[in-house]
Design an enzyme around this catalytic site. Structure first.
Site, PDB file in Angstrom:
ATOM      1  N   ASP A 158      41.265  37.608  41.211  1.00 66.09           N
ATOM      2  CA  ASP A 158      39.971  37.784  41.559  1.00 66.09           C
ATOM      3  C   ASP A 158      40.510  39.390  42.192  1.00 66.09           C
ATOM      4  O   ASP A 158      40.488  39.943  43.273  1.00 66.09           O
ATOM      5  CB  ASP A 158      39.898  36.911  42.448  1.00 66.09           C
ATOM      6  CG  ASP A 158      38.313  37.864  42.431  1.00 66.09           C
ATOM      7  OD1 ASP A 158      37.358  38.516  41.125  1.00 66.09           O
ATOM      8  OD2 ASP A 158      36.767  37.621  42.945  1.00 66.09           O
ATOM      9  N   ASP A 359      35.728  44.266  37.055  1.00 67.41           N
ATOM     10  CA  ASP A 359      36.036  42.958  37.984  1.00 67.41           C
ATOM     11  C   ASP A 359      36.441  42.313  36.558  1.00 67.41           C
ATOM     12  O   ASP A 359      36.342  41.401  36.096  1.00 67.41           O
ATOM     13  CB  ASP A 359      34.389  42.710  38.210  1.00 67.41           C
ATOM     14  CG  ASP A 359      35.088  41.413  39.453  1.00 67.41           C
ATOM     15  OD1 ASP A 359      35.404  41.354  40.122  1.00 67.41           O
ATOM     16  OD2 ASP A 359      33.527  40.886  39.117  1.00 67.41           O
TER      17      ASP A 359
END
Length: 481
Positions: A158, A359
């Site tokens: 992530d 992201d």
């Protein structure tokens, strides 16, 4: 009596036969400008449209050939969709969420991101970070090794999180996972970071320090936007990435963990703070990493450290921006959007007002309402020949393509500072909610001031290169299928 002009009849007959043959054989000789115009239009359509087989957008039941990447890179990890047939996680350890549930989880993640930027953290806790798994089945996983001798773990990666953590023995409360919990006593290189150390201070400055008093061991705590959490000891041990070994890697050894993590063993934090893997491996990899997300869940991609890994073309770079108030995010400057080769009429001030981050954990790209409205209108115009379908809870531009084998999708290009273009792959244009509902894979924010987010749907098949040291981010085409 009529007089027949045989010569005229012969000439007419000759022309009626020869002229069509001439036009067929040498069309460029007659009305050349029209022929060229038609050719240009056809070529323009080829460049600005995707003629897509709908079956190619659907995942297969078996895993396809793994992404190649560069076999010379020792720190190259295979990337898997968590619930695809390539995933090393067994499907029996958790329910596979529906496409609609994925969108619901994605909304939760984005709300958490927007909350951080609006300084209205609903949890009222300065240790709150981005949700690691609120977009649960939209996330991607890799396999790493921890300890000496090495113990293997499957973790979500992530770019919106910094702290790397795994579940550890002894567990006061741990969720079920496929692999055995990490056993610190079985590693000769494991060490708990003490209170008062510089490493513990970095944890505190990154916002991951536990609220409980720090007496001997350095405690960590991370709470995500969906109220999932992980708590335990901040420690060091050997980290193995493929055949690369990183000594004294700082990570969270979690003995109290709960939430929507599926059966993954933890999280690999690729953010920008001092405790992220990017910063900790600065001397080894120079703060450079890249990844490629596969086009479907039945394909694989890669995560590489230290170099570009697999693009078939030289990446186009745009500047990576920083914000001192939010130092862990990767900011980009978006300047515009094109559909079918036509630039949309969106003032650049719209993108400057919202700002944009990229992201890996957000699924659907979010745009300012003004920008999304222009994109939606152009997309609807390009898709006018297809029957519409009801809107989803998040996606409002949907079509029933169940009666089609192929579909003509408009090209969508996101423009960034420096002339960098992200020509969204055909796999990143439609989100298939069901067999009768395929929706534009973009969504509008609530307000123009909400942060824009480039989600992972639109990053598919590109090698996304994060050259953090060089303050630039690149998109390389054709990196994985």
């Amino acid at each position: 009596m009529a007089i027949i002009n045989y010569s005229s009849c012969f000439l007419f007959l000759l022309l009626s036969i020869v002229l069509p043959l001439f036009l067929y054989r040498f069309p460029e000789k007659v009305e050349g400008y029209r022929f060229k115009e038609i050719t240009v239009n056809i070529e323009h359509q080829r460049k600005t449209h995707h003629v897509v087989s709908l079956s190619s957008l659907m995942p297969a039941a078996v895993c396809s050939t793994p992404a190649q990447g560069s076999k010379s890179l020792s720190g190259l990890l295979q990337v898997y969709h968590k619930y695809g047939p390539c995933s090393p996680l067994k499907k029996g350890n958790g329910k596979i969420p529906s496409p609609r549930q994925i969108l619901i989880n994605d909304v939760t993640r984005v709300k958490s991101i927007h909350t951080k930027f609006s300084n209205k953290d609903s949890l009222g806790d300065s240790t709150v970070s981005l949700p690691a798994n609120t977009g649960d089945s939209g996330n991607y996983i890799v396999q790493i090794g921890v300890g000496t001798s090495k113990q293997d773990f499957t973790v979500v990666f992530d770019t919106g999180s910094d702290l790397t953590w795994i579940q550890c023995k002894p567990c006061s409360q741990c969720y079920p996972q496929q692999d055995p919990y990490f056993d610190p006593s079985a590693s000769s290189t494991y060490s708990i970071i003490p209170c008062g150390s510089n490493e513990c201070s970095q944890l505190n400055s990154a916002g991951y320090a536990a609220q409980s008093s720090c007496n001997t061991n350095c405690p960590y705590q991370v709470i995500y936007g969906d109220r999932s959490y992980s708590q335990g000891d901040f420690a060091t041990d050997t980290l193995t990435l493929s055949s690369d070994v990183v000594s004294n890697f700082q990570f969270g050894c979690g003995q109290n963990n709960h939430g929507l993590f599926g059966s993954a063993d933890g999280l690999l934090g690729l953010g920008r703070s001092q405790i992220s893997i990017v910063s900790q491996t600065d001397q080894k990899y120079g703060k450079i990493f890249s990844y490629c997300l596969p086009s479907t869940t039945s394909s694989t991609g890669f995560l590489a450290f230290g170099s570009e890994a697999g693009s078939s073309s030289t990446p186009q770079y745009t500047s990576l921006q920083t914000n001192s108030n939010y130092p862990n995010f990767y900011f980009l400057t978006m300047t515009g959007i094109s559909v079918n080769g036509q630039s949309l009429s969106i003032p650049e001030t719209v993108f400057k007002t919202s700002g944009t981050i990229i992201d890996s954990g957000t699924v659907i790209t979010r745009l300012a309402p003004t920008a999304y409205s222009a994109l939606k209108s152009a997309f609807q115009q390009a898709m006018s020949k297809y029957p519409t379908a009801p809107s989803d809870s998040l996606l409002d531009t949907c079509y029933d393509l169940s009666g089609y084998t192929n579909v003509d999708l408009p090209q969508i290009v996101l423009h960034f500072e420096g002339g960098t273009d992200l020509n969204v792959d055909k796999s990143g244009i439609l989100y298939q909610d069901s067999s009768t509902q395929s929706c534009l894979a973009f969504a509008g924010n609530d307000a123009d001031t909400d942060k824009g987010i480039v989600g992972n749907m639109q990053q598919k098949t590109f090698e996304v290169v994060y050259n953090v040291a060089g303050e630039k981010l690149g998109f390389g085409t054709g990196a994985c299928s």
